[in-house]
Motif scaffolding. Structure first.
Motif, PDB file in Angstrom:
ATOM      1  N   ALA A  23       0.637  -1.326   0.026  1.00  0.00           N
ATOM      2  CA  ALA A  23      -0.025   0.003   0.037  1.00  0.00           C
ATOM      3  C   ALA A  23       0.789   1.230  -0.107  1.00  0.00           C
ATOM      4  O   ALA A  23       0.562   2.338  -0.790  1.00  0.00           O
ATOM      5  CB  ALA A  23      -0.921   0.136   1.205  1.00  0.00           C
ATOM      6  N   SER A  24       1.899   1.350   0.738  1.00  0.00           N
ATOM      7  CA  SER A  24       2.741   2.376   0.606  1.00  0.00           C
ATOM      8  C   SER A  24       3.629   2.751  -0.687  1.00  0.00           C
ATOM      9  O   SER A  24       3.520   3.877  -1.164  1.00  0.00           O
ATOM     10  CB  SER A  24       3.957   2.394   1.561  1.00  0.00           C
ATOM     11  OG  SER A  24       3.494   2.202   3.071  1.00  0.00           O
ATOM     12  N   LEU A  25       3.831   1.548  -1.291  1.00  0.00           N
ATOM     13  CA  LEU A  25       4.145   1.605  -2.752  1.00  0.00           C
ATOM     14  C   LEU A  25       3.320   2.183  -3.618  1.00  0.00           C
ATOM     15  O   LEU A  25       3.508   3.195  -4.358  1.00  0.00           O
ATOM     16  CB  LEU A  25       4.878   0.564  -3.229  1.00  0.00           C
ATOM     17  CG  LEU A  25       5.399   0.247  -4.795  1.00  0.00           C
ATOM     18  CD1 LEU A  25       6.660   1.204  -4.685  1.00  0.00           C
ATOM     19  CD2 LEU A  25       5.726  -1.205  -5.061  1.00  0.00           C
ATOM     20  N   ALA A  26       2.286   1.722  -3.392  1.00  0.00           N
ATOM     21  CA  ALA A  26       1.003   2.274  -4.384  1.00  0.00           C
ATOM     22  C   ALA A  26       0.748   3.691  -4.187  1.00  0.00           C
ATOM     23  O   ALA A  26       0.563   4.547  -4.954  1.00  0.00           O
ATOM     24  CB  ALA A  26      -0.217   1.371  -4.078  1.00  0.00           C
ATOM     25  N   ALA A  27       0.763   4.255  -2.898  1.00  0.00           N
ATOM     26  CA  ALA A  27       0.599   5.662  -2.389  1.00  0.00           C
ATOM     27  C   ALA A  27       1.620   6.469  -3.092  1.00  0.00           C
ATOM     28  O   ALA A  27       1.338   7.605  -3.599  1.00  0.00           O
ATOM     29  CB  ALA A  27       0.374   5.728  -0.933  1.00  0.00           C
ATOM     30  N   CYS A  28       3.021   5.990  -2.970  1.00  0.00           N
ATOM     31  CA  CYS A  28       4.031   6.805  -3.492  1.00  0.00           C
ATOM     32  C   CYS A  28       3.932   6.740  -5.093  1.00  0.00           C
ATOM     33  O   CYS A  28       3.991   7.931  -5.661  1.00  0.00           O
ATOM     34  CB  CYS A  28       5.326   5.807  -3.138  1.00  0.00           C
ATOM     35  SG  CYS A  28       6.768   6.937  -3.944  1.00  0.00           S
ATOM     36  N   ASP A  29       3.526   5.675  -5.877  1.00  0.00           N
ATOM     37  CA  ASP A  29       3.442   5.757  -7.173  1.00  0.00           C
ATOM     38  C   ASP A  29       2.454   6.607  -7.651  1.00  0.00           C
ATOM     39  O   ASP A  29       2.601   7.128  -8.650  1.00  0.00           O
ATOM     40  CB  ASP A  29       3.182   4.294  -7.850  1.00  0.00           C
ATOM     41  CG  ASP A  29       4.207   3.489  -7.773  1.00  0.00           C
ATOM     42  OD1 ASP A  29       5.702   3.938  -7.761  1.00  0.00           O
ATOM     43  OD2 ASP A  29       4.140   2.327  -7.959  1.00  0.00           O
ATOM     44  N   MET A  30       1.069   6.668  -6.909  1.00  0.00           N
ATOM     45  CA  MET A  30       0.245   7.507  -7.143  1.00  0.00           C
ATOM     46  C   MET A  30       0.631   8.805  -6.956  1.00  0.00           C
ATOM     47  O   MET A  30       0.116   9.880  -7.717  1.00  0.00           O
ATOM     48  CB  MET A  30      -1.112   7.000  -6.575  1.00  0.00           C
ATOM     49  CG  MET A  30      -1.939   5.889  -7.121  1.00  0.00           C
ATOM     50  SD  MET A  30      -2.049   5.690  -8.828  1.00  0.00           S
ATOM     51  CE  MET A  30      -3.118   7.033  -8.941  1.00  0.00           C
ATOM     52  N   ASP A  31       1.126   9.444  -6.146  1.00  0.00           N
ATOM     53  CA  ASP A  31       1.868  10.610  -5.809  1.00  0.00           C
ATOM     54  C   ASP A  31       2.692  11.022  -6.779  1.00  0.00           C
ATOM     55  O   ASP A  31       2.449  12.384  -7.144  1.00  0.00           O
ATOM     56  CB  ASP A  31       2.648  10.779  -4.210  1.00  0.00           C
ATOM     57  CG  ASP A  31       2.625  12.038  -4.039  1.00  0.00           C
ATOM     58  OD1 ASP A  31       2.015  13.062  -4.100  1.00  0.00           O
ATOM     59  OD2 ASP A  31       4.054  12.306  -3.607  1.00  0.00           O
ATOM     60  N   TRP A  32       3.437  10.391  -7.258  1.00  0.00           N
ATOM     61  CA  TRP A  32       4.260  10.683  -8.391  1.00  0.00           C
ATOM     62  C   TRP A  32       3.350  10.879  -9.491  1.00  0.00           C
ATOM     63  O   TRP A  32       3.593  11.730 -10.417  1.00  0.00           O
ATOM     64  CB  TRP A  32       5.339   9.415  -8.708  1.00  0.00           C
ATOM     65  CG  TRP A  32       6.464   9.340  -7.768  1.00  0.00           C
ATOM     66  CD1 TRP A  32       6.706  10.270  -6.735  1.00  0.00           C
ATOM     67  CD2 TRP A  32       7.614   8.248  -7.823  1.00  0.00           C
ATOM     68  NE1 TRP A  32       7.933   9.749  -6.199  1.00  0.00           N
ATOM     69  CE2 TRP A  32       8.370   8.541  -6.519  1.00  0.00           C
ATOM     70  CE3 TRP A  32       7.662   7.285  -8.624  1.00  0.00           C
ATOM     71  CZ2 TRP A  32       9.441   7.827  -6.376  1.00  0.00           C
ATOM     72  CZ3 TRP A  32       8.818   6.668  -8.347  1.00  0.00           C
ATOM     73  CH2 TRP A  32       9.747   7.098  -7.302  1.00  0.00           C
ATOM     74  N   MET A  33       2.517  10.008  -9.748  1.00  0.00           N
ATOM     75  CA  MET A  33       1.565  10.422 -10.905  1.00  0.00           C
ATOM     76  C   MET A  33       0.866  11.340 -10.915  1.00  0.00           C
ATOM     77  O   MET A  33       0.575  12.267 -11.955  1.00  0.00           O
ATOM     78  CB  MET A  33       0.686   8.923 -11.024  1.00  0.00           C
ATOM     79  CG  MET A  33      -0.507   9.165 -12.248  1.00  0.00           C
ATOM     80  SD  MET A  33       0.381   8.924 -13.852  1.00  0.00           S
ATOM     81  CE  MET A  33       0.845   7.507 -13.698  1.00  0.00           C
ATOM     82  N   TYR A  34       0.259  11.951  -9.787  1.00  0.00           N
ATOM     83  CA  TYR A  34      -0.456  13.204  -9.818  1.00  0.00           C
ATOM     84  C   TYR A  34       0.502  14.259 -10.034  1.00  0.00           C
ATOM     85  O   TYR A  34       0.148  15.428 -10.517  1.00  0.00           O
ATOM     86  CB  TYR A  34      -0.681  13.253  -8.100  1.00  0.00           C
ATOM     87  CG  TYR A  34      -1.367  14.613  -7.999  1.00  0.00           C
ATOM     88  CD1 TYR A  34      -2.663  14.882  -8.284  1.00  0.00           C
ATOM     89  CD2 TYR A  34      -0.773  15.559  -7.179  1.00  0.00           C
ATOM     90  CE1 TYR A  34      -3.193  16.142  -7.915  1.00  0.00           C
ATOM     91  CE2 TYR A  34      -1.046  16.855  -6.722  1.00  0.00           C
ATOM     92  CZ  TYR A  34      -2.444  17.012  -7.083  1.00  0.00           C
ATOM     93  OH  TYR A  34      -2.834  18.337  -6.898  1.00  0.00           O
ATOM     94  N   THR A  35       1.774  14.538  -9.364  1.00  0.00           N
ATOM     95  CA  THR A  35       2.803  15.318  -9.586  1.00  0.00           C
ATOM     96  C   THR A  35       3.016  15.489 -11.104  1.00  0.00           C
ATOM     97  O   THR A  35       3.323  16.512 -11.410  1.00  0.00           O
ATOM     98  CB  THR A  35       4.221  15.240  -8.952  1.00  0.00           C
ATOM     99  OG1 THR A  35       4.087  14.748  -7.534  1.00  0.00           O
ATOM    100  CG2 THR A  35       5.171  16.262  -9.193  1.00  0.00           C
ATOM    101  N   ALA A  36       3.199  14.145 -11.813  1.00  0.00           N
ATOM    102  CA  ALA A  36       3.521  14.327 -13.186  1.00  0.00           C
ATOM    103  C   ALA A  36       2.318  15.015 -13.952  1.00  0.00           C
ATOM    104  O   ALA A  36       2.543  15.849 -15.013  1.00  0.00           O
ATOM    105  CB  ALA A  36       3.755  13.065 -13.823  1.00  0.00           C
TER     106      ALA A  36
END
Length: 102
Positions: A23-36
């Motif tokens: 879940a932490s990895l998924a949150a980090c990946d989605m945060d990167w996606m949002y930033t992009a």
């Protein structure tokens, strides 16, 4: 029997620590996606501004693209929050089970 569990086909066992990592990895990946997506939206806004300075009607060509980017930003932000909440719940569960029985 094909459904019989033995040492070669025993189901894998996952604990709350594994789920917390996931879940932490998924949150980090989605945060990167949002930033992009935010970055792309800002670049589109800059291009729109430059083109609108040359052609008054150019702004209307960007409407759909801007709406789609806003939609994806919202989804990415919402999924980030969801994964962060799941990660927090799994972390709490994992901390509670570290010293005791599962």
């Amino acid at each position: 029997m094909p459904n019989q569990n033995n040492s070669t086909n025993a189901p894998k066992k996952y604990d709350a620590g594994d789920m917390y990592d996931l879940a932490s990895l998924a949150a980090c990946d989605m945060d990167w996606m949002y930033t992009a997506l935010v970055d792309v939206r800002l670049r589109v806004a800059r291009i729109k501004q430059e083109l609108t300075a040359r052609d008054v009607n150019a702004q209307y060509h960007f409407h759909t693209l801007e709406k789609v980017l806003e939609m994806y930003e919202y989804i990415a932000e919402d999924r980030t929050r969801c994964h962060e909440q799941q990660a927090e719940a799994y972390k709490e569960e994992w901390e509670n089970t570290k010293g005791g029985a599962e």
